[in-house]
Enzyme design. Sequence first.
Site, PDB file in Angstrom:
ATOM      1  N   HIS A 183      23.134   3.396  30.560  1.00 33.81           N
ATOM      2  CA  HIS A 183      23.920   4.620  30.428  1.00 33.81           C
ATOM      3  C   HIS A 183      25.028   4.396  29.418  1.00 33.81           C
ATOM      4  CE1 HIS A 183      25.935   8.331  31.537  1.00 33.81           C
ATOM      5  NE2 HIS A 183      27.061   7.650  31.603  1.00 33.81           N
ATOM      6  N   ALA A 231     -10.751  -4.055  -7.376  1.00 29.51           N
ATOM      7  CA  ALA A 231     -12.024  -4.594  -6.892  1.00 29.51           C
ATOM      8  C   ALA A 231     -13.136  -3.574  -7.096  1.00 29.51           C
ATOM      9  CB  ALA A 231     -11.897  -4.911  -5.406  1.00 29.51           C
ATOM     10  N   GLY A 276       0.799  -1.224   0.000  1.00 28.20           N
ATOM     11  CA  GLY A 276       0.000   0.000   0.000  1.00 28.20           C
ATOM     12  C   GLY A 276       0.831   1.273   0.000  1.00 28.20           C
ATOM     13  N   TYR A 291       3.137  17.087   8.879  1.00 27.97           N
ATOM     14  CA  TYR A 291       4.354  16.278   8.979  1.00 27.97           C
ATOM     15  C   TYR A 291       4.891  15.820   7.633  1.00 27.97           C
ATOM     16  CZ  TYR A 291       2.405  11.531   8.323  1.00 27.97           C
ATOM     17  OH  TYR A 291       1.851  10.398   7.794  1.00 27.97           O
ATOM     18  N   ALA A 312       0.011   4.100   9.823  1.00 28.32           N
ATOM     19  CA  ALA A 312       0.146   2.699   9.437  1.00 28.32           C
ATOM     20  C   ALA A 312      -0.086   1.755  10.624  1.00 28.32           C
ATOM     21  CB  ALA A 312       1.532   2.470   8.846  1.00 28.32           C
ATOM     22  N   ALA A 363       1.186  19.273   0.001  1.00 29.86           N
ATOM     23  CA  ALA A 363       1.039  18.277   1.077  1.00 29.86           C
ATOM     24  C   ALA A 363       0.040  18.846   2.080  1.00 29.86           C
ATOM     25  CB  ALA A 363       2.399  18.013   1.723  1.00 29.86           C
ATOM     26  N   VAL A 364      -1.226  18.938   1.622  1.00 33.86           N
ATOM     27  CA  VAL A 364      -2.243  19.566   2.466  1.00 33.86           C
ATOM     28  C   VAL A 364      -3.158  18.530   3.121  1.00 33.86           C
ATOM     29  CG1 VAL A 364      -2.234  21.798   1.282  1.00 33.86           C
ATOM     30  CG2 VAL A 364      -3.712  19.974   0.428  1.00 33.86           C
TER      31      VAL A 364
HETATM   32  C1  LIG Z   1       4.736  10.504   2.411  1.00 33.41           C
HETATM   33  C2  LIG Z   1       4.019   9.734   3.486  1.00 33.41           C
HETATM   34  C3  LIG Z   1       4.689   9.415   4.646  1.00 33.41           C
HETATM   35  C4  LIG Z   1       4.041   8.699   5.650  1.00 33.41           C
HETATM   36  N1  LIG Z   1       4.741   8.402   6.772  1.00 33.41           N
HETATM   37  C5  LIG Z   1       4.143   7.698   7.754  1.00 33.41           C
HETATM   38  C6  LIG Z   1       4.862   7.322   8.919  1.00 33.41           C
HETATM   39  O1  LIG Z   1       6.032   7.646   9.078  1.00 33.41           O
HETATM   40  N2  LIG Z   1       4.232   6.595   9.857  1.00 33.41           N
HETATM   41  C7  LIG Z   1       2.917   6.224   9.714  1.00 33.41           C
HETATM   42  O2  LIG Z   1       2.379   5.555  10.599  1.00 33.41           O
HETATM   43  N3  LIG Z   1       2.211   6.564   8.625  1.00 33.41           N
HETATM   44  C8  LIG Z   1       2.794   7.276   7.640  1.00 33.41           C
HETATM   45  N4  LIG Z   1       2.091   7.585   6.508  1.00 33.41           N
HETATM   46  C9  LIG Z   1       0.670   7.175   6.434  1.00 33.41           C
HETATM   47  C10 LIG Z   1       0.567   5.676   6.074  1.00 33.41           C
HETATM   48  O3  LIG Z   1       1.204   5.452   4.846  1.00 33.41           O
HETATM   49  C11 LIG Z   1      -0.899   5.279   6.008  1.00 33.41           C
HETATM   50  O4  LIG Z   1      -1.508   5.603   7.245  1.00 33.41           O
HETATM   51  C12 LIG Z   1      -1.050   3.783   5.775  1.00 33.41           C
HETATM   52  O5  LIG Z   1      -0.423   3.380   4.591  1.00 33.41           O
HETATM   53  C13 LIG Z   1      -2.535   3.423   5.708  1.00 33.41           C
HETATM   54  O6  LIG Z   1      -2.671   2.060   5.526  1.00 33.41           O
HETATM   55  P1  LIG Z   1      -3.985   1.436   4.885  1.00 33.41           P
HETATM   56  O7  LIG Z   1      -3.780  -0.038   4.901  1.00 33.41           O
HETATM   57  O8  LIG Z   1      -5.183   1.987   5.529  1.00 33.41           O
HETATM   58  O9  LIG Z   1      -4.028   1.975   3.387  1.00 33.41           O
HETATM   59  P2  LIG Z   1      -2.948   2.095   2.230  1.00 33.41           P
HETATM   60  O10 LIG Z   1      -1.582   1.868   2.704  1.00 33.41           O
HETATM   61  O11 LIG Z   1      -3.257   3.367   1.520  1.00 33.41           O
HETATM   62  O12 LIG Z   1      -3.297   0.873   1.292  1.00 33.41           O
HETATM   63  C14 LIG Z   1      -4.504   0.797   0.601  1.00 33.41           C
HETATM   64  C15 LIG Z   1      -4.305  -0.164  -0.553  1.00 33.41           C
HETATM   65  O13 LIG Z   1      -5.590  -0.446  -1.120  1.00 33.41           O
HETATM   66  C16 LIG Z   1      -5.455  -0.571  -2.522  1.00 33.41           C
HETATM   67  N5  LIG Z   1      -6.764  -0.342  -3.105  1.00 33.41           N
HETATM   68  C17 LIG Z   1      -7.554   0.741  -2.950  1.00 33.41           C
HETATM   69  N6  LIG Z   1      -8.712   0.563  -3.620  1.00 33.41           N
HETATM   70  C18 LIG Z   1      -8.652  -0.657  -4.191  1.00 33.41           C
HETATM   71  C19 LIG Z   1      -9.541  -1.401  -5.007  1.00 33.41           C
HETATM   72  N7  LIG Z   1     -10.724  -0.921  -5.366  1.00 33.41           N
HETATM   73  N8  LIG Z   1      -9.142  -2.621  -5.444  1.00 33.41           N
HETATM   74  C20 LIG Z   1      -7.914  -3.120  -5.093  1.00 33.41           C
HETATM   75  N9  LIG Z   1      -7.047  -2.461  -4.330  1.00 33.41           N
HETATM   76  C21 LIG Z   1      -7.406  -1.247  -3.877  1.00 33.41           C
HETATM   77  C22 LIG Z   1      -4.444   0.530  -2.874  1.00 33.41           C
HETATM   78  O14 LIG Z   1      -3.827   0.258  -4.123  1.00 33.41           O
HETATM   79  C23 LIG Z   1      -3.480   0.435  -1.700  1.00 33.41           C
HETATM   80  O15 LIG Z   1      -2.404  -0.435  -1.985  1.00 33.41           O
HETATM   81  C24 LIG Z   1       2.704   8.288   5.475  1.00 33.41           C
HETATM   82  C25 LIG Z   1       2.023   8.592   4.294  1.00 33.41           C
HETATM   83  C26 LIG Z   1       2.666   9.313   3.315  1.00 33.41           C
HETATM   84  C27 LIG Z   1       1.926   9.627   2.049  1.00 33.41           C
END
Ligand SMILES: Cc1cc2nc3c(=O)[nH]c(=O)nc-3n(C[C@H](O)[C@H](O)[C@H](O)COP(=O)(O)OP(=O)(O)OC[C@H]3O[C@@H](n4cnc5c(N)ncnc54)[C@H](O)[C@@H]3O)c2cc1C
Length: 467
Positions: free
Chosen positions: A446, A120, A43, A188, A322, A272-273
């Site tokens: 330490h 999906a 993801g 962040y 994550a 990055a909003v």
């Molecule tokens: C630049 C950046 C830095 C970050 N740094 C951090 C960090 O340091 N620590 C932290 O905790 N979080 C961080 N995050 C946030 C973190 O990446 C997300 O919170 C996390 O990935 C969310 O996980 P998720 O499983 O909910 O979704 P995602 O990781 O977004 O995964 C969702 C997946 O679903 C798939 N998908 C969506 N719709 C469909 C569909 N219809 N059919 C099939 N597949 C589909 C997508 O392709 C994707 O692979 C960061 C995010 C960014 C953008």
Amino acid sequence: MNTNKQSTTLLVIGGGPGGYIAAIRAAQLGINTTLVEGEQLGGTCLNIGCIPSKAIIHAAEEFAKATHYAKGSAIGISVASPAIDLAQTVKWKDGIVGKLTSGVGALLKKNGAKVVRGWAKIRDGKTVEVTQADGSIVEITCEHLLLATGSKPVELPFMPFGGPVISSTEALSPTSLPKQMVVVGGGYIGLELGIAYRKLGVDVSVVESLDRILPAYDEDLTKVVAASLGKLGIKVHLGCTVQGLNAAGDGVRIRNRDNVESELPADRVLVAVGRRPHTQGFGLEGLSLDMVGRAVKIDDQCKTSMRNVWAIGDVTGEPMLAHRGMAQGEMVAEIISGKKRHFTPASIPAVCFTDPELVVVGQTPQEAQAAGVEVISAMFPFAANGRAMTIESTDGFVRVVARKDNHLILGWQAVGASVSELSAAFGQSIEMGARLEDVGATIHAHPTLGEAVQEAALRALGHALHI
Ligand SMILES: Cc1cc2nc3c(=O)[nH]c(=O)nc-3n(C[C@H](O)[C@H](O)[C@H](O)COP(=O)(O)OP(=O)(O)OC[C@H]3O[C@@H](n4cnc5c(N)ncnc54)[C@H](O)[C@@H]3O)c2cc1C
């Protein structure tokens, strides 16, 4: 084209940290599990988020260190002026991503979860149609449907992504470095990447509409990061809104609170909003689930308003982290297997990998007071920590917040070099119901930054030893 029909007990849409953890745990528990992923396993987190950003931040930090040593240094190291081969840096980063994403595939396979590659489309709460890369369709029926579709970067309608305007995804795979970059958003993601680009030699300006950076975090902590941005030479424009690109496309128009417009030169603009839950374009609307704003509404078991339809991770809104998605995924798998679970963590750590790093776990003094709890809190500065001196990083502090009546620890906050690694100790102490006396009486190795954790607890008890 023929439709291949399959059935499963648990169908997970999305192979990010939420979805893949749910699938692994469900398969471990003997639940027939299928995971559908349209892009790469892992993801946002593994491919275009947490991991690649930390790789680029590390590379930038190493480059900045070498640049610093090229000017001579207090510790006696000097080097010739460094150079960076950006293509190699991105290749190195992609190598880490590749290792981790293929590792996720191997873990799913090892545990017996089936992976279907493709997009999906939800037909109803029990049927999903997957379009694969070759155009073939797989129809999957399930008993439980788990939505783990993540989030997408928010686009500014008057300055859409494309050309010089990029999202964090493009910022993590640059083919060249801009001369001047404007970062829109002082949260962040914008700051982590803005600092990395600055360390790579780019002239960086940050535009934030509120009156301080990292507005979601305690100002005592963000002040230390703000001071560091100044030292790094990053220009910060607070209380300013972005109006769009200028006519030539080589600058960003901004407006301050007094309605005065000005222009910031930029050959790249990182927007990055924020991120919004990914809920559209795959038939989710058809389920008519209850929503909270744009996020899928869930209860404390990650159940949606439709029976046997579950949702985890970013698609359910803030905090979009994550580790939250992973914890929810593991819990949903266990509930489906028959275990009694609720998602009631004592805290969810949040870390900003800025320079210096910032970590918050549990409540700040203000949050505890607002909740009507009388607290004591104390901070211990890294300036009084031997290890911090030996790594030339004495900026920042650790702060503890505890109930006044029984000293139960409610929160930890820290800002400083490498404090992300303290998040484990912070989280454990809160989850295990530790009191100030427990942490104060624990022998901390330490010399480590962790001694500041013990000292903060001792200081809250009125008898710090090193200050
Ligand atoms: C630049 C950046 C830095 C970050 N740094 C951090 C960090 O340091 N620590 C932290 O905790 N979080 C961080 N995050 C946030 C973190 O990446 C997300 O919170 C996390 O990935 C969310 O996980 P998720 O499983 O909910 O979704 P995602 O990781 O977004 O995964 C969702 C997946 O679903 C798939 N998908 C969506 N719709 C469909 C569909 N219809 N059919 C099939 N597949 C589909 C997508 O392709 C994707 O692979 C960061 C995010 C960014 C953008």
